[in-house]
Design an enzyme around this catalytic site. Structure first.
Site, PDB file in Angstrom:
ATOM      1  N   SER A 127       0.742  38.690  59.113  1.00 16.38           N
ATOM      2  CA  SER A 127       2.032  38.823  59.808  1.00 16.38           C
ATOM      3  C   SER A 127       1.854  38.896  61.322  1.00 16.38           C
ATOM      4  O   SER A 127       2.660  39.505  62.035  1.00 16.38           O
ATOM      5  CB  SER A 127       2.817  40.031  59.302  1.00 16.38           C
ATOM      6  OG  SER A 127       4.177  39.807  59.535  1.00 16.38           O
ATOM      7  N   SER A 159       0.902  31.881  56.622  1.00 21.04           N
ATOM      8  CA  SER A 159       1.622  31.626  55.358  1.00 21.04           C
ATOM      9  C   SER A 159       1.780  30.129  55.125  1.00 21.04           C
ATOM     10  O   SER A 159       2.804  29.657  54.631  1.00 21.04           O
ATOM     11  CB  SER A 159       3.013  32.304  55.378  1.00 21.04           C
ATOM     12  OG  SER A 159       2.872  33.686  55.389  1.00 21.04           O
ATOM     13  N   SER A 193       2.904  35.818  51.660  1.00 18.82           N
ATOM     14  CA  SER A 193       1.931  36.742  52.207  1.00 18.82           C
ATOM     15  C   SER A 193       2.423  37.500  53.436  1.00 18.82           C
ATOM     16  O   SER A 193       2.655  38.690  53.368  1.00 18.82           O
ATOM     17  CB  SER A 193       0.608  36.047  52.531  1.00 18.82           C
ATOM     18  OG  SER A 193      -0.301  37.019  52.981  1.00 18.82           O
ATOM     19  N   GLU A 194       2.579  36.782  54.560  1.00 16.07           N
ATOM     20  CA  GLU A 194       2.727  37.522  55.822  1.00 16.07           C
ATOM     21  C   GLU A 194       3.981  38.385  55.870  1.00 16.07           C
ATOM     22  O   GLU A 194       3.972  39.473  56.425  1.00 16.07           O
ATOM     23  CB  GLU A 194       2.739  36.555  57.002  1.00 16.07           C
ATOM     24  CG  GLU A 194       1.803  35.413  56.819  1.00 16.07           C
ATOM     25  CD  GLU A 194       0.669  35.361  57.792  1.00 16.07           C
ATOM     26  OE1 GLU A 194       0.577  36.216  58.671  1.00 16.07           O
ATOM     27  OE2 GLU A 194      -0.143  34.435  57.655  1.00 16.07           O
ATOM     28  N   ALA A 195       5.079  37.874  55.302  1.00 11.65           N
ATOM     29  CA  ALA A 195       6.320  38.644  55.377  1.00 11.65           C
ATOM     30  C   ALA A 195       6.123  40.045  54.799  1.00 11.65           C
ATOM     31  O   ALA A 195       6.758  41.006  55.244  1.00 11.65           O
ATOM     32  CB  ALA A 195       7.425  37.923  54.617  1.00 11.65           C
TER      33      ALA A 195
END
Ligand code: FES
Ligand code: FES
Length: 972
Positions: A546, A710, A882-884
């Site tokens: 993120s 992501s 993933s990043e969220a």
């Protein structure tokens, strides 16, 4: 050295070992006899990865001296619990419950769980958690929940209440696998301890391999180097060579990591990072020399003898000190603030200070200043690299790289080896979360291999790795937000300074994140914002899940809560009022790609109402309960320059070979690649047993891009679709059936198809460096987080007791992999909010001291609700993931603390002493004020005016071609 012969019963067999009683630990001995399931991560007794059972007790073998182990003791390692052909239920459960990500912690956890089940084969979930807390096992990837699921599933089999088949995912007969929890291809090697990680590879390299240790003086954060004296080190036993920057230059290298300048406002003109320091030390973890010796211990002993004389320079250990008017430059070619990025919207596009009027005239406004911490990644495995020349004389790195081709670009000419002669191969590795994007450890090993013209293994202690690797940039931010009498946000202003530490690479990229994700995904009509990034003398800023967005949410999701309170509106309702609806724009003046916000809030509402009611009922003066919310989200892909290339090939045995560099750092590069390949080849009825993945070796695999942003599922999925269509078209016969390999060859048809997907297939527009207007991503992911906390008023300690995450990442490719990213990201967010830090280099030397969450620090009740909305332009309807999951969960926790006890944490982390100090202020009738508005280098509006008066030429995507065309040439 005096040695001792000893007998142990190991995994049921009597074995004789020879050891050094004064030096060896139990893990040293076990690993030396080949039991490399015993992983050494921290090496100091705080991570549990080295757990073994010694006479029925779980012990951490890395700090158990062999002389303290009684001869004839019974020892059990993972190798003694189950093998690929005879798996223990725990191993099966680990594979099938999503409990394996990087797998570095897996042997220690399974060994520990095995001991638990011997003692109690019917534990409750809480008893399992208590057990792992007691044995001090840390998993940094999974957030623990799936590990407890696995123990519970295995225990049923152990008790005879279920069969192995009951806990094993069965591949669907109709081959409809997409979205299902298909087991990762690498899981079996990981649960049986047969996967060789970096240090296992080092143990198993040919005997000629030399060993490398770093001379990391740790005497200053900023100093001129007067002298590097290696004479004593060179005389140490077993030493082959001690090298400094001079040796790298003598071998034809530049000693400089290559760097790109990809922002029109960047003032960086020279690469900022050397492989080995020459004239200056820029940070505590810098390395001045490498000792190369016959054994790791000899190399380490020699490195300790390297002497460095310095002249101390002023040290700036945070952004605020580095940007004061009288601060000297960290790098001579650039002011300390080396890049700026404004964002203007609405009335601000005409004149930034028009926003002041809107803010002043609105019914309600709030302001605050916030600090987000220097978050360490805390993967359990640190830096470990082997380097050697292969049969074609390619300098080959066996390593952990999150972007293999990017790493080749970063290595550039630094070692004097042409880029086409650099080869990167990923080992099984113990996770990264971003730190392995920069190739710093690779060049150290490479420099040593070049110096001795032979194979080497670079080793670092965890402490050396901790100081050497980059961290998430801390941020200092000032902001103001206002709304009308109905609670609709009218305008916001913000100024966010990122501390990028000693080196610049990536600073011109991370700066874009605050100007994209602050107040995401709300509709804000008028915005005046600025991102700034500065060099300091702390460790350098680098990628972390993120990347750059948690700093943005730290400000905006706190201000949203504060504004809701000021307007007298419930924080849930306030968010409902202000989320963007179809057609409304983000702060970059473009539509959000999707508008799942209402749907997500509708899904969250019952959880919120329940949590609020329960918190109210459970609230006591001693244990205050509270609920906090935070919106979050992230981009998908690296934008307009992103590409992914993959190859599909029909092999002689009619297997389909898939070649790519979907680097697996535990997130699931293996299963992701398998899922998209299966789905793309579905028309041909290909099943998973017909797909062979050939991954992460740049000699044979094309450039599929980084495992970051992501992007992998989206980009690799698209490229795989294209290649699959080409292959299937070639194989398809006129009657609709498909040719075999023999038939293809007999007809002279090509069997290998490469495909490249370019991000420009979905138009994107770079962020304008003068205004922040732009649309730089083809897709977004969205999360809405809820944290429920309990604050102990006597100690100030916060416990997260429940976490709910509603998310939309498009259609899900593999539910276990996506859930794994969610649980993992949430656990990092909780750690980020409450404990994690790398600010004090003397104190934050290992994962425990840096605040890694143990199992009892993470709630067992983590509820994930996917939206599973197919994307029209995503491969198979998917987006990225993933990043969220690590974007904003920390603010949900901080908002919950405020809701529980009235203490707003402006400066992270919310350690108990900080919360307690706030409680004491409130108890005395005082008010907790935000920190004084930070001085970030200049006044916000003066700086925005200055930017307006001095526009740069916006080169859009031509920026990259203007800088030289190919990826390689972009780097100087
Ligand atoms: Fe032994 Fe971490 S506890 S390696
Ligand atoms: Fe546990 Fe990676 S799977 S540390």
């Amino acid at each position: 050295m005096k040695l001792r012969k000893m007998w142990f019963n190991i995994n049921g067999a009597d074995r004789m070992v020879v050891c050094c009683p004064e030096k060896d630990t139990l893990s040293d001995v076990l690993r030396r006899i080949g039991l490399t399931s015993v992983k050494v991560g921290c090496g100091t007794g705080v991570c549990g990865s080295c757990a073994v059972i010694l006479d029925k007790k779980v012990v951490r073998s890395c700090n158990k001296k062999i002389k303290a182990v009684e001869e004839y003791s019974k020892i059990i390692t993972l190798e003694g619990i189950g093998t690929p052909s005879n798996l223990h239920p725990l191993q099966v459960a680990w594979m099938n419950c999503g409990a394996v990500q990087c797998g570095f912690c897996t042997p220690g956890f399974i060994v520990s769980a095995y001991a638990l089940l011997l003692e109690n084969n019917n534990p409750t979930r809480e008893e399992v958690r208590d057990w792992f807390q007691k044995t001090r096992n840390v998993c940094r990837c999974t957030g623990y929940k799936q590990l407890v699921d696995a123990v519970m599933a295995a225990a049923k089999v152990v008790r005879g209440e279920a069969k192995i088949e009951d806990i094993t995912f069965q591949l669907p007969e109709d081959n409809e696998c997409y979205g299902k929890p298909v087991v990762r291809p690498t899981a079996l090697s990981k649960v049986t301890g047969l996967a060789d990680y970096g240090e296992d590879m080092a143990v198993k390299m040919p005997g000629e391999t030399l060993h490398v240790a770093v001379a990391q003086p740790r005497i200053a954060h900023h100093a001129n180097i007067l002298k590097i004296d290696t004479s004593e080190a060179e005389k140490m036993p077993g030493v082959v060579k001690v090298i400094t920057y001079k040796d790298i230059l003598a071998n034809g290298g530049t000693n400089q990591m290559a760097e790109a300048n990809l922002h029109e406002r960047s003032t960086v003109t020279l690469p900022s990072r050397k492989i080995l320091c020459d004239e200056r030390i820029f940070r505590y973890g810098d390395v001045v020399a490498l000792a190369i010796a016959n054994t790791p211990d000899q190399a380490r002993a020699a490195a300790a003898k390297v002497k460095v004389e310095i002249e101390q320079l002023p040290e700036y250990l945070n952004y605020l000190d580095a940007v004061l008017p009288d601060s000297i430059r960290v790098h001579d070619d650039t002011p300390n603030i080396f890049c700026l990025q404004p964002v203007l919207k609405g009335v601000a596009l005409e004149n930034a200070d028009n926003v002041i009027k809107v803010l002043d005239e609105s019914a309600h406004s709030v302001e605050g200043s916030f600090y987000s911490a220097r978050e360490p990644h805390l993967s359990i495995e640190g830096c470990t690299v082997q380097a050697y020349f292969d049969e074609e004389d390619c300098l080959t790195f066996q390593c952990k790289s999150q972007g293999q081709y990017t790493s080749i670009s970063r290595i550039g000419n630094s070692l004097g080896i042409p880029r086409k002669k650099l080869r990167i191969v990923n080992n099984f590795n113990g996770a990264s979360f971003g730190w392995s994007t920069n190739a710093g450890d690779l060049v150290l090993a490479g420099a040593a291999a070049v110096a001795v013209n032979g194979p080497v293994a670079l080793h670092m202690s965890y402490e050396e790795h901790q100081h050497y690797s980059g961290k998430r940039c801390p941020s200092y931010s000032n902001g103001r937000a206002a709304c009308d009498e109905n609670g609709k946000i009218t305008a916001v202003e913000f100024d966010i300074g990122l501390d990028h530490g000693a080196y610049s690479w990536g600073g011109d990229h991370v700066i874009e994140k605050p100007v994209r994700f602050t107040f995401f995904p709300y509709h804000v009509p008028h915005v005046a914002g600025l991102g700034r990034v500065a060099n300091t003398n702390h460790t350098f800023g680098t990628a972390y899940r993120s990347y750059g967005s948690p700093q943005a949410y730290t400000l905006s999701e706190a201000l949203v809560d504060m504004l809701a309170e000021k307007a007298g509106i419930d924080p849930f309702d306030f968010r409902w009022l202000n989320i963007a609806r179809l057609g409304e724009t983000n702060i970059n003046s473009f539509p959000f790609k999707d508008y799942p916000m209402e749907d997500m809030m509708n899904k969250m509402r019952p959880f919120y109402e329940k949590a609020v009611a329960e918190a109210k009922a459970a609230d006591t003066p001693e244990k205050r309960r509270g609920v906090g919310l935070a919106w979050g989200g992230f981009n998908v892909t690296e934008g307009g320059t992103d590409q992914a290339t993959i190859i599909l090939e029909l092999a002689p045995d009619n297997m389909i070979l898939k070649y790519d560099t979907w680097q697996d750092l535990g997130q699931g590069g293996d299963i992701g690649s398998l899922m998209v390949t299966l789905e793309a080849l579905k028309p041909m009825g290909v099943t998973s047993d017909r797909i062979r993945l050939i991954q992460n070796d740049t000699k044979v695999c094309p450039d599929s891009g980084m495992s970051a942003a992501s992007r992998s599922h989206y980009m690799n999925g698209h490229a795989t679709k294209i290649a699959a269509e080409r292959l299937m078209n070639a194989m398809r016969k006129p009657d609709g059936t498909y040719r075999t390999y023999e038939e293809m060859v007999a007809e002279g048809i090509e069997t290998k198809y490469e495909a490249q997907y370019l991000c420009t297939a979905t138009p994107v527009i770079r962020i304008d460096p003068n205004t922040g207007v732009g649309d730089p991503t083809p897709a977004y992911t969205y999360v809405l987080n809820l944290a429920e906390v309990e604050v102990d008023t006597a100690t100030g300690k916060t416990r997260v007791i429940r976490f709910v995450c509603i998310y939309d990442v498009g259609k899900i490719g593999n539910i276990d992999a996506v859930s794994g990213q969610a649980y993992g990201g949430i656990s990092h967010s909780i750690g980020f909010a409450l404990s994690e830090d790398y600010s004090d280099v003397k104190k934050h030397t290992n994962i425990a001291a840096s605040g890694v969450p143990y199992i009892k620090d993470i709630p067992d009740e983590i509820i994930l609700i996917p939206c599973d909305n197919p994307r029209s332009d995503g491969p198979f309807g998917s987006s990225g993931a993933s990043e969220a999951f690590q974007s904003s969960g920390h603010v949900a926790v901080l908002n919950a603390i405020y809701n529980a006890c009235g203490v707003r944490i402006y400066e992270m982390p919310a350690r108990p002493e900080k919360v307690k100090a706030g409680l004491e202020i409130l108890a005395k009738g005082g008010k907790i004020e935000p920190p004084q508005k930070y001085f970030l280098g200049s006044d916000l509006y003066e700086e925005l005016e200055n930017i307006k008066a001095n526009p740069v030429v916006f080169r859009g995507d031509d920026m990259f071609t203007a800088l030289g065309g190919s990826t390689d040439e972009r780097f100087y």
